[in-house]
Design a protein around this motif. Structure first.
Motif, PDB file in Angstrom:
ATOM      1  N   ASP A 244      -0.485  -9.314   3.409  1.00 45.64           N
ATOM      2  CA  ASP A 244      -1.222  -8.601   2.376  1.00 45.64           C
ATOM      3  C   ASP A 244      -2.452  -9.433   1.981  1.00 45.64           C
ATOM      4  OD1 ASP A 244      -2.183  -7.469   0.097  1.00 45.64           O
ATOM      5  OD2 ASP A 244      -0.229  -7.247  -0.877  1.00 45.64           O
TER       6      ASP A 244
ATOM      7  N   HIS B 154      -2.383   0.166  -1.397  1.00 46.15           N
ATOM      8  CA  HIS B 154      -2.079  -1.151  -0.884  1.00 46.15           C
ATOM      9  C   HIS B 154      -2.386  -1.224   0.619  1.00 46.15           C
ATOM     10  CE1 HIS B 154       0.166  -4.698  -1.714  1.00 46.15           C
ATOM     11  NE2 HIS B 154       0.850  -4.547  -0.607  1.00 46.15           N
TER      12      HIS B 154
ATOM     13  N   CYS C 224       0.862   1.772  -4.408  1.00 41.53           N
ATOM     14  CA  CYS C 224       1.074   0.675  -5.355  1.00 41.53           C
ATOM     15  C   CYS C 224       2.127   1.032  -6.389  1.00 41.53           C
ATOM     16  CB  CYS C 224      -0.240   0.383  -6.094  1.00 41.53           C
ATOM     17  SG  CYS C 224      -1.171  -0.862  -5.251  1.00 41.53           S
TER      18      CYS C 224
END
Ligand code: ADP
Length: 385
Positions: A229, A260, A385
């Motif tokens: 990430d 995300h 998210c």
């Protein structure tokens, strides 16, 4: 008789058209100049012919390129003098050449190889015919090869030095520990000895960390890329740089996507690249003394663009002049004072990024520098998210 003349004229017209087509469609630039020595000792170059290639190569209007005195204004400093010297060699020896850099109308740099031959002498100089070729790509490739060679040399050297230093450092650390353990506890000097031996051990620890880092840099990362990430990597890098960011009064702005994103690569080295970019931005603010009291923003961004994710680090610290910008990724290139810069941060960063199948680039905009890293997005792993 008239028919014969017509045929000759047609043939001549056809030959002229063919020559014009060949010269104007040639990938290079063909030209003719009259060189004339003037009072101040320079050679004035009157353009008597230039093929269309020059417009294509540089994007300026042809009539503008013919105006005397234009050359020094659209070339890198020193190009005019270099070309003058080559013209003189050509007048003396019949042939010569040189290399220089043009600034094209769109702002890009065009490296050129220029070769010319003396056609005939005139009382104050001569007429030359020349051919220029765009060697920008060739030069870039050569530079990359040199950089790769320098980095691999550095890697070998660093690995060798790290190996040699590891042994004596361990010995120093061990001797300090032994001294601390065996020194008489009832002696007046005991607290002092303990303080010094602790310091020695701590310093050895620091040196060992540097060595480990150098060893890690000198090894190419052949591990398989894994998903990570980028937002977590940014937050880790900010954590590492926390105290420097605070001391330098940096105002952080973060722009992350609502959805995300995950990217493919090597997370720990990526954090290292980000700390280096953030460190460079802080340095840029600190070294630009005139901007001391202005706000000092650093913007960190993540944007998803189809199959790619772009991570950006941008500052407003004044930017990088064009002649520096073209060299920042070269190993050992630094503009920082001795002791502050090694010139290795960005070259190593680029290698790390390329090992991840990604790219890194810098542009100067809005009074600062924006570094963009284009990473491969992990497909089908969009997590809300
Ligand atoms: P170093 O930081 O040791 O000089 P780098 O490879 O990290 O080595 O950077 C090379 C050069 O690039 C720096 O010396 C500086 O001139 C320039 N540079 C890098 N980042 C920035 C920035 N954000 N603003 C201005 N100049 C920069």
């Amino acid at each position: 008789d008239i028919t014969e003349r017509k045929e000759t004229e047609n043939a001549l017209g056809e030959a002229t058209r063919r020559i014009a087509s060949l010269t104007n469609n040639s990938p290079g630039v063909l030209y003719e100049l009259e060189l004339e020595e003037i009072e101040d000792g320079t050679l004035r170059a009157n353009v008597t012919y230039v093929s269309r290639g020059l417009e294509r190569m540089l994007g300026y209007p042809p009539e503008w390129l013919r105006i005397p005195g234009t050359f020094p204004t659209i070339t890198e400093p020193g190009s005019f003098e270099m070309r003058q010297a080559a013209f003189r060699r050509c007048l003396a020896e019949g042939q010569a050449g040189c290399k220089f850099v043009y600034f094209a109308a769109n702002g890009s740099r065009v490296s050129v190889r220029d070769k010319f031959t003396l056609l005939r002498r005139t009382p104050k100089g001569g007429v030359i015919v020349g051919y220029m070729t765009d060697v920008t790509e060739e030069e870039a490739l050569r530079r990359q090869l040199t950089e790769a060679a320098k980095l691999s040399f550095l890697g070998e050297m660093a690995a060798g030095i790290a190996h040699e230093l590891h042994q004596p450092l361990s010995a120093i650390s061990l001797q300090a520990d032994t001294l601390a353990l065996t020194h008489r506890a009832d002696s007046d000097q005991h607290p002092l000895v303990l303080r010094f031996t602790e310091k020695i051990t701590a310093l050895c620890g620091r040196a060992a960390t540097v060595i480990r880092r150098v060893q890690a840099f000198s090894r190419r990362n052949t591990d398989a890329a894994a998903p990570f990430d980028p937002a977590v990597a940014i937050s880790d890098a900010l954590g590492i740089m926390q105290s420097r960011l605070r001391e330098a009064d940096i105002v952080l702005a973060q722009h992350f996507p609502e959805i995300h994103v995950m990217v493919m690569g090597h997370e720990a080295p990526f954090v290292q690249v980000l700390t280096n970019l953030i460190g460079n931005a802080i340095d840029a603010y600190e070294l630009a003394a005139d901007r001391r009291h202005a706000p000092r923003p650093i913007e960190l961004g993540i944007t998803r663009n189809g199959g790619q994710v772009v991570v950006t680090v941008a500052d407003r610290a004044g930017g990088i002049p064009a002649h520096v910008l073209s060299r920042i990724f070269e190993p050992f290139f630094t503009t920082k004072p001795i002791g502050r810069g090694t010139g290795l941060g960005l070259s190593i960063s680029r290698r790390i990024i390329e090992d991840m199948g990604a790219t890194i680039d810098a542009v100067v905009e809005d009074g600062g520098t924006r570094f963009s890293i284009v990473l491969v997005a992990v497909q089908n792993e969009l997590v809300a998210c």
